[in-house]
Design a protein around this motif. Structure first.
Motif, PDB file in Angstrom:
ATOM      1  N   LYS A 158      -9.741   4.874   1.600  1.00  9.89           N
ATOM      2  CA  LYS A 158      -9.612   5.721   0.409  1.00  9.89           C
ATOM      3  C   LYS A 158      -8.264   6.456   0.355  1.00  9.89           C
ATOM      4  CE  LYS A 158     -12.067   9.837   2.184  1.00  9.89           C
ATOM      5  NZ  LYS A 158     -10.860  10.239   2.880  1.00  9.89           N
ATOM      6  N   ASP A 159      -7.537   6.468   1.444  1.00 10.79           N
ATOM      7  CA  ASP A 159      -6.245   7.145   1.443  1.00 10.79           C
ATOM      8  C   ASP A 159      -5.083   6.229   1.086  1.00 10.79           C
ATOM      9  OD1 ASP A 159      -6.942   9.733   1.809  1.00 10.79           O
ATOM     10  OD2 ASP A 159      -7.047   9.580   3.998  1.00 10.79           O
ATOM     11  N   ILE A 160      -5.403   4.999   0.754  1.00  9.99           N
ATOM     12  CA  ILE A 160      -4.317   4.058   0.426  1.00  9.99           C
ATOM     13  C   ILE A 160      -4.490   3.525  -1.002  1.00  9.99           C
ATOM     14  CG2 ILE A 160      -3.232   1.846   1.011  1.00  9.99           C
ATOM     15  CD1 ILE A 160      -4.039   2.441   3.932  1.00  9.99           C
ATOM     16  N   ILE A 161      -3.410   3.647  -1.754  1.00 14.71           N
ATOM     17  CA  ILE A 161      -3.392   3.086  -3.115  1.00 14.71           C
ATOM     18  C   ILE A 161      -2.540   1.814  -3.066  1.00 14.71           C
ATOM     19  CG2 ILE A 161      -2.641   3.471  -5.501  1.00 14.71           C
ATOM     20  CD1 ILE A 161      -2.953   6.508  -4.940  1.00 14.71           C
ATOM     21  N   ASP A 162      -3.060   0.731  -3.614  1.00  9.96           N
ATOM     22  CA  ASP A 162      -2.288  -0.516  -3.626  1.00  9.96           C
ATOM     23  C   ASP A 162      -1.487  -0.621  -4.919  1.00  9.96           C
ATOM     24  OD1 ASP A 162      -3.122  -1.196  -1.149  1.00  9.96           O
ATOM     25  OD2 ASP A 162      -4.426  -2.858  -1.757  1.00  9.96           O
ATOM     26  N   VAL A 163      -0.200  -0.928  -4.774  1.00  3.65           N
ATOM     27  CA  VAL A 163       0.687  -1.013  -5.937  1.00  3.65           C
ATOM     28  C   VAL A 163       1.208  -2.449  -6.074  1.00  3.65           C
ATOM     29  CG1 VAL A 163       2.857  -0.166  -6.947  1.00  3.65           C
ATOM     30  CG2 VAL A 163       1.397   1.400  -5.641  1.00  3.65           C
ATOM     31  N   MET A 164       1.020  -3.020  -7.269  1.00  3.43           N
ATOM     32  CA  MET A 164       1.556  -4.347  -7.568  1.00  3.43           C
ATOM     33  C   MET A 164       2.799  -4.106  -8.417  1.00  3.43           C
ATOM     34  SD  MET A 164       2.022  -7.190  -9.647  1.00  3.43           S
ATOM     35  CE  MET A 164       1.747  -6.322 -11.154  1.00  3.43           C
ATOM     36  N   LYS A 224       5.200   3.492   2.328  1.00  5.11           N
ATOM     37  CA  LYS A 224       4.617   2.146   2.219  1.00  5.11           C
ATOM     38  C   LYS A 224       3.810   1.831   3.461  1.00  5.11           C
ATOM     39  CE  LYS A 224       7.840  -0.460  -0.652  1.00  5.11           C
ATOM     40  NZ  LYS A 224       8.755  -1.574  -0.718  1.00  5.11           N
ATOM     41  N   VAL A 225       2.619   1.266   3.248  1.00  3.29           N
ATOM     42  CA  VAL A 225       1.775   0.803   4.360  1.00  3.29           C
ATOM     43  C   VAL A 225       1.223  -0.572   3.974  1.00  3.29           C
ATOM     44  CG1 VAL A 225       1.095   3.106   5.199  1.00  3.29           C
ATOM     45  CG2 VAL A 225      -0.228   2.031   3.389  1.00  3.29           C
ATOM     46  N   ALA A 226       0.499  -1.192   4.889  1.00  4.69           N
ATOM     47  CA  ALA A 226      -0.054  -2.519   4.590  1.00  4.69           C
ATOM     48  C   ALA A 226      -1.056  -2.419   3.432  1.00  4.69           C
ATOM     49  CB  ALA A 226      -0.735  -3.081   5.826  1.00  4.69           C
ATOM     50  N   PRO A 227      -1.033  -3.395   2.513  1.00  4.45           N
ATOM     51  CA  PRO A 227      -1.985  -3.359   1.398  1.00  4.45           C
ATOM     52  C   PRO A 227      -3.355  -3.913   1.793  1.00  4.45           C
ATOM     53  CG  PRO A 227      -0.572  -5.270   1.205  1.00  4.45           C
ATOM     54  CD  PRO A 227      -0.132  -4.556   2.453  1.00  4.45           C
ATOM     55  N   PHE A 228      -4.271  -3.890   0.858  1.00  2.00           N
ATOM     56  CA  PHE A 228      -5.602  -4.505   0.972  1.00  2.00           C
ATOM     57  C   PHE A 228      -6.458  -3.869   2.069  1.00  2.00           C
ATOM     58  CE2 PHE A 228      -2.630  -8.139  -0.098  1.00  2.00           C
ATOM     59  CZ  PHE A 228      -2.788  -8.003  -1.460  1.00  2.00           C
ATOM     60  N   GLY A 288       0.842  -1.189   0.000  1.00  2.00           N
ATOM     61  CA  GLY A 288       0.000   0.000   0.000  1.00  2.00           C
ATOM     62  C   GLY A 288       0.875   1.236   0.000  1.00  2.00           C
ATOM     63  N   ILE A 289       0.327   2.332  -0.557  1.00  2.00           N
ATOM     64  CA  ILE A 289       1.012   3.631  -0.490  1.00  2.00           C
ATOM     65  C   ILE A 289       0.032   4.632   0.113  1.00  2.00           C
ATOM     66  CG2 ILE A 289       1.873   5.567  -1.896  1.00  2.00           C
ATOM     67  CD1 ILE A 289       3.887   3.331  -1.840  1.00  2.00           C
ATOM     68  N   ASP A 290       0.470   5.262   1.187  1.00  2.00           N
ATOM     69  CA  ASP A 290      -0.347   6.307   1.793  1.00  2.00           C
ATOM     70  C   ASP A 290      -0.316   7.527   0.867  1.00  2.00           C
ATOM     71  OD1 ASP A 290      -0.948   8.726   3.296  1.00  2.00           O
ATOM     72  OD2 ASP A 290      -0.988   7.415   5.060  1.00  2.00           O
TER      73      ASP A 290
END
Ligand SMILES: NC(=O)c1ccc[n+]([C@@H]2O[C@H](COP(=O)([O-])OP(=O)(O)OC[C@H]3O[C@@H](n4cnc5c(N)ncnc54)[C@H](O)[C@@H]3O)[C@@H](O)[C@H]2O)c1
Length: 404
Positions: free
Chosen positions: A335-341, A327-331, A319-321
């Motif tokens: 709405k403030d977190i974008i998940d990056v693969m 970096k933060v925990a994904p999933f 996750g990206i804040d």
């Protein structure tokens, strides 16, 4: 008679792919009977077990010294290079990658003829083979798997846990996607793979102009490439050749799509002279809508500037804040977190399918060239030979030649 050796991959963790599958070897041995012989180094990590090769008529050999040509996938370990032989592999030396400089020195010292798969091109520079399609397939699968997990709407089995691509695709039957909007970028093999997954899900394709202004009650994607993605800063025009030669004179038109898409699947070619899709500072904008980025292109701080480095097949998403770009925990359904693969070895998730696809191209385009007295295709892709760089690769001189 040409004797081909399939090398045991030496990197850690080992790459499980191979240049020719057992079935393909059997076909080649029959079709080129009396012209081509194939042997393989035994391997416990290759995605096809030794027994399948033996059954296909391929002898196992611990030593490939008597082979004329050796096919690998990833960088060959220096101690496995055999002087004066022809080696095919992905060398990752064309951009003077520092971590492969010792390998480049050894190739020169051992007078190996090194043919890089990436440099196998047609006359106009278009690449002949690669694993990009499977990167696109797996990357798009991972993107939708992340969407399901983040929104708690559905769950998918990762590609690497499926027996093969068929098994991966079969899952889609049981999942109905919500009306999600997906922006797909790029024009090469990776993008072809992404589009294959869009078709398997029956996701409707819509024009970029409609995608920007319309909402739909079914899932849609739009393909952004060429003139839909870039324009000349002065003229507003787009010319493919000019863009390839003067990318710094262009600007990217992606920003409005950040406000219209839920998912980005990025498959463009990118280097530092090409404008990014958006800037880091854009993601804090409340109108920035994308919640999942499958960055298949995968350059750290590259076309997707919130790519903070590669992830792994085992742990593919972070996750990206949006506010701190940390970096933060994904999933998290936040709405403030974008998940990056950001997995950079995606084809390895489906090694059997990817190897089969690659091998088909080796058989069709490379084996006939090997049998020719002189091949322009192989000459163009030869980075070094007889202890010297070839003319097109002389720009590597300060990197390739060991300092005496
Ligand atoms: N994450 C992974 O596991 C993975 C695997 C394979 C490829 N990739 C990356 O994905 C990206 C796309 O790979 P691909 O296999 O689709 O490539 P490709 O060679 O098939 O296609 C690249 C496309 O970019 C265009 N292009 C080529 N040179 C260009 C230039 N100088 N400037 C602008 N555009 C140019 C070409 O016209 C082509 O349409 C690459 O950056 C590659 O490194 C990632």
């Amino acid at each position: 008679m040409i004797k081909i050796g399939l090398i045991r991959e030496g990197k850690t963790p080992p790459d499980t792919r191979v240049a020719l599958t057992p079935t393909q070897c059997a076909d080649v041995l029959q079709f080129y009977s009396g012209q081509i012989e194939i042997v393989a180094e035994p391997s416990v990590t290759r995605c096809f077990p030794d027994a399948e090769y033996i059954k296909a008529g391929v002898n196992m050999q611990d030593n490939l010294e008597d082979c004329d040509v050796i096919f690998g996938i990833k960088e060959v370990k220096i101690e496995h290079l055999i002087p004066n032989k022809i080696f095919f592999f992905f060398s990752h030396t064309k951009k003077k990658q520092p971590y492969n400089q010792p390998l480049m020195h050894a190739l020169i010292e051992k007078k190996v003829r090194m043919i890089d798969y990436e440099a196998l091109t047609y006359e106009d520079g278009a690449r002949i083979l690669g694993f990009g399609v499977f990167a696109g397939v797996v990357g798009a699968h991972n993107g939708l798997m992340t969407y399901g997990k983040k929104t708690r709407m559905f769950s998918l089995i990762p590609a690497h846990a499926c027996k093969d691509m068929d098994e991966m695709l079969k899952q889609y039957r049981y999942v109905k996607l919500p009306p999600v909007k997906i922006a797909v970028t790029g024009s090469g093999r990776v993008t072809a793979g992404i589009l294959e997954i869009m078709h398997h899900w029956d996701i409707e394709s819509v024009e970029p102009e409609d995608f920007l202004v319309k909402e739909y009650d079914y899932p849609v994607y739009t393909l952004l490439k060429g003139a839909a993605l870039y324009e000349n800063k002065n003229t507003g025009a787009y010319s493919r050749d000019d863009f390839h030669h003067n990318p710094e004179q262009y600007q990217c038109k992606f920003l409005p799509f950040t406000k219209a898409a839920d998912i980005l699947m990025n498959g463009i070619y990118w280097d530092k002279s090409i404008p990014r899709l958006f800037e880091k500072s854009d993601v804090a904008n409340p109108e920035f809508r994308i919640k999942i980025m499958a960055d298949i292109t995968c350059d750290e701080d590259g076309s997707v500037p919130i790519n903070l480095g590669s992830s792994t097949i085992a742990d593919p998403v972070y996750g990206i804040d949006r506010n701190t770009i940390e970096k933060v925990a994904p999933f998290q359904n936040d709405k403030d977190i974008i998940d990056v693969m950001a997995v950079d070895n995606l084809p390895n998730e489906l090694p059997r399918d990817a190897s089969e696809h690659f091998g088909e191209h080796i058989i069709k385009y490379i084996l006939p060239e090997l049998l020719k007295e002189k091949s322009d295709i192989l000459d163009r892709a030869t980075i070094c030979k007889d202890g010297k760089l070839t003319t097109p690769f002389e720009y590597l001189s300060d990197y390739a030649y060991p300092v005496k």
